[in-house]
Design a protein around this motif. Structure first.
Motif, short mmCIF file in Angstrom:
data_model
loop_
_atom_site.label_atom_id
_atom_site.label_comp_id
_atom_site.label_asym_id
_atom_site.label_seq_id
_atom_site.Cartn_x
_atom_site.Cartn_y
_atom_site.Cartn_z
N ARG A 1 27.82 31.73 2.92
CA ARG A 1 26.66 30.93 3.30
C ARG A 1 26.95 29.45 3.04
O ARG A 1 27.50 29.09 2.00
CB ARG A 1 25.43 31.37 2.52
N ASN A 2 26.56 28.64 3.98
CA ASN A 2 26.78 27.21 3.87
C ASN A 2 25.63 26.48 4.57
O ASN A 2 24.93 27.07 5.40
CB ASN A 2 28.12 26.81 4.51
N THR A 3 25.43 25.22 4.20
CA THR A 3 24.41 24.44 4.87
C THR A 3 24.95 23.06 5.23
O THR A 3 25.62 22.42 4.41
CB THR A 3 23.15 24.28 4.00
N PRO A 4 24.68 22.59 6.45
CA PRO A 4 25.08 21.24 6.83
C PRO A 4 24.07 20.19 6.39
O PRO A 4 24.30 19.00 6.56
CB PRO A 4 25.15 21.32 8.37
N TRP A 5 22.95 20.62 5.84
CA TRP A 5 21.87 19.70 5.45
C TRP A 5 21.87 19.48 3.94
O TRP A 5 21.78 20.43 3.16
CB TRP A 5 20.51 20.26 5.84
N THR B 1 20.62 27.15 7.12
CA THR B 1 21.70 27.87 6.44
C THR B 1 22.54 28.61 7.47
O THR B 1 22.00 29.36 8.29
CB THR B 1 21.13 28.88 5.43
N GLU B 2 23.83 28.38 7.43
CA GLU B 2 24.76 29.08 8.31
C GLU B 2 25.35 30.27 7.55
O GLU B 2 25.92 30.10 6.47
CB GLU B 2 25.87 28.12 8.77
#
Length: 210
Positions: free
Chosen positions: A36-40, A24-25
């Motif tokens: 909050r964001n996720t590349p996965w 989580t970025e």
């Protein structure tokens, strides 16, 4: 890099520590709120293969397996004892455990998957390494016969029907499965003296995308 269709000795993975991880970025804004964001799209699992070692014979088995995989080079199957069935851990897989697709009258190939539900949210996990001989399949509750009405590729988790399921029919499945992993180290350090005293090596294992 190749993938070896062989399972890490299940008696050694029993008792191991591990589970899913997410990435989580998080960006904290000037006003204190977060973005909050996720590349996965999918989680990735990590384990410690060293925790399950109980004897020097286990260490020898581990080293043989490690050498045959050339360390991190080749992937292999891993049994996650806390999550290896389409159903609850203490239940027996049944052909109506998981919804894997809806028939359209044309498609014959469907990917096995497992859905995790909590409240109103859910996560659908593709199952790529089912255990051969454990997959049960049904269409609208009618269990099908493997080898006659469908086949399963244990290397990809794909179900192929002899005839495409009818439009709107529910395709369900029950199964056991492994996790595709590799060693996350190119070195294993062991000590006979320390092992006998209760110390075991750390052998990290990580899930791979295939």
């Amino acid at each position: 890099m190749a993938f070896h269709e062989i399972r890490f000795p299940a008696n050694l993975s029993f008792g191991s520590v591990g589970g899913p991880e997410r990435r989580t970025e998080i960006v904290t804004l000037a006003n204190g709120f977060e973005e909050r964001n996720t590349p996965w799209q999918h989680s990735r699992r990590r384990y410690d293969a060293g925790v399950g070692l109980r004897s020097l014979n286990d260490v020898e088995t581990l080293i043989s397996f490690f050498e045959a995989r050339a360390g991190q080079l080749h992937g292999f199957r891993w049994k996650d004892w806390s999550d290896y069935k389409s159903c609850a851990p203490l239940s027996t897989p049944a052909p109506d455990d998981q919804l894997v697709g809806i028939g359209d009258g044309v498609t014959r190939v469907f990917q096995l998957r497992k859905t995790y539900v909590s409240g109103l949210q859910n996560y659908v996990r593709p199952i790529l390494k089912p255990v051969a001989g454990t997959v049960l399949v049904a269409i609208e509750g009618d269990q099908k016969i493997e080898g006659l009405e469908f086949s399963v590729d244990p290397a990809t988790g794909e179900i192929t029907f002899t005839l495409p399921p009818d439009l709107g029919t529910r395709i369900t499945a029950g199964f056991e499965f492994d996790v595709p992993v590799r060693f996350d180290t190119d070195a294993i350090q062991t000590s006979v003296a320390s092992f006998q005293a209760g110390d075991v090596p750390t052998v990290p294992v990580v899930e791979i995308r295939i």
